[in-house]
Enzyme design. Sequence first.
Site, PDB file in Angstrom:
ATOM      1  N   TYR A   1     -99.938  55.699  -0.665  1.00  0.00           N
ATOM      2  CA  TYR A   1     -99.783  57.025  -0.060  1.00  0.00           C
ATOM      3  C   TYR A   1     -98.645  57.831  -0.682  1.00  0.00           C
ATOM      4  O   TYR A   1     -98.660  59.052  -0.663  1.00  0.00           O
ATOM      5  CB  TYR A   1     -99.570  56.909   1.452  1.00  0.00           C
ATOM      6  CG  TYR A   1    -100.786  56.401   2.191  1.00  0.00           C
ATOM      7  CD1 TYR A   1    -102.055  56.888   1.905  1.00  0.00           C
ATOM      8  CD2 TYR A   1    -100.667  55.438   3.184  1.00  0.00           C
ATOM      9  CE1 TYR A   1    -103.175  56.420   2.577  1.00  0.00           C
ATOM     10  CE2 TYR A   1    -101.785  54.969   3.875  1.00  0.00           C
ATOM     11  CZ  TYR A   1    -103.034  55.465   3.560  1.00  0.00           C
ATOM     12  OH  TYR A   1    -104.134  55.006   4.225  1.00  0.00           O
TER      13      TYR A   1
ATOM     14  N   ASN B   1     -96.628  47.575   5.700  1.00  0.00           N
ATOM     15  CA  ASN B   1     -97.897  47.648   4.974  1.00  0.00           C
ATOM     16  C   ASN B   1     -97.615  48.269   3.600  1.00  0.00           C
ATOM     17  O   ASN B   1     -97.958  49.401   3.313  1.00  0.00           O
ATOM     18  CB  ASN B   1     -98.904  48.493   5.767  1.00  0.00           C
ATOM     19  CG  ASN B   1    -100.299  48.452   5.178  1.00  0.00           C
ATOM     20  OD1 ASN B   1    -100.526  47.876   4.127  1.00  0.00           O
ATOM     21  ND2 ASN B   1    -101.241  49.076   5.870  1.00  0.00           N
TER      22      ASN B   1
ATOM     23  N   ILE C   1    -110.653  50.558   1.302  1.00  0.00           N
ATOM     24  CA  ILE C   1    -111.557  50.199   0.216  1.00  0.00           C
ATOM     25  C   ILE C   1    -112.021  48.773   0.508  1.00  0.00           C
ATOM     26  O   ILE C   1    -111.204  47.898   0.796  1.00  0.00           O
ATOM     27  CB  ILE C   1    -110.846  50.259  -1.159  1.00  0.00           C
ATOM     28  CG1 ILE C   1    -110.282  51.666  -1.435  1.00  0.00           C
ATOM     29  CG2 ILE C   1    -111.802  49.835  -2.274  1.00  0.00           C
ATOM     30  CD1 ILE C   1    -111.293  52.781  -1.591  1.00  0.00           C
TER      31      ILE C   1
ATOM     32  N   PHE D   1    -108.366  54.763   6.256  1.00  0.00           N
ATOM     33  CA  PHE D   1    -108.751  54.794   4.843  1.00  0.00           C
ATOM     34  C   PHE D   1    -108.773  53.354   4.361  1.00  0.00           C
ATOM     35  O   PHE D   1    -107.783  52.652   4.453  1.00  0.00           O
ATOM     36  CB  PHE D   1    -107.738  55.623   4.028  1.00  0.00           C
ATOM     37  CG  PHE D   1    -107.957  55.553   2.539  1.00  0.00           C
ATOM     38  CD1 PHE D   1    -109.077  56.131   1.965  1.00  0.00           C
ATOM     39  CD2 PHE D   1    -107.052  54.891   1.720  1.00  0.00           C
ATOM     40  CE1 PHE D   1    -109.290  56.059   0.589  1.00  0.00           C
ATOM     41  CE2 PHE D   1    -107.256  54.820   0.352  1.00  0.00           C
ATOM     42  CZ  PHE D   1    -108.373  55.407  -0.219  1.00  0.00           C
TER      43      PHE D   1
ATOM     44  N   GLY E   1    -109.000  50.328  -9.233  1.00  0.00           N
ATOM     45  CA  GLY E   1    -108.494  51.685  -9.420  1.00  0.00           C
ATOM     46  C   GLY E   1    -109.117  52.709  -8.480  1.00  0.00           C
ATOM     47  O   GLY E   1    -108.906  53.907  -8.636  1.00  0.00           O
TER      48      GLY E   1
END
Length: 158
Positions: A128, A121, A83, A81, A91
């Site tokens: 999470y 991390n 971004i 996962f 956001g």
Amino acid sequence: GETMIRLFPASKKNRSDLLKLSLLPNQTHFIESVEDCLKEADALSLWRPVGIYDDDTLIGFAMYGLWKKEGDHGRVWLDRFLIDKSQQNKGYGKKALIALIQHIFESYGYDEVYLSLYEDNTVALNLYKKPGFSFNGEKDIHNERIMVLKKTAFQSCL
């Protein structure tokens, strides 16, 4: 405007865009590249790589799949996962993660989603924890700590 998170499977059409996604230099050692993930998905059909979009803008990448050993029920893993570095701190992380988890629960009908990460991390760890992932005491073959999100815990935190 309103964020509209959409997930599209990796395909010939978006593959070159997916390969352009990147992380900040201090993040790259925590996670395999998109290229590695796509190669893995080409080799193993259980992996489902997806582009994460805000409407039509590609903002990230994820990969998930159902791992089964001989005769067991299996576990659904959120394997990757990310971004893109240009889209971070807007956001998107939390919104994209929640959309992704909802999609994974719906796709497989399982009550739990698993992931593994290195404990240092901290950015990922804090992200999470928001939808309800917690450590289950196990470690994977790379000595990453395993986290699990139960569907009941996820629904109650939205």
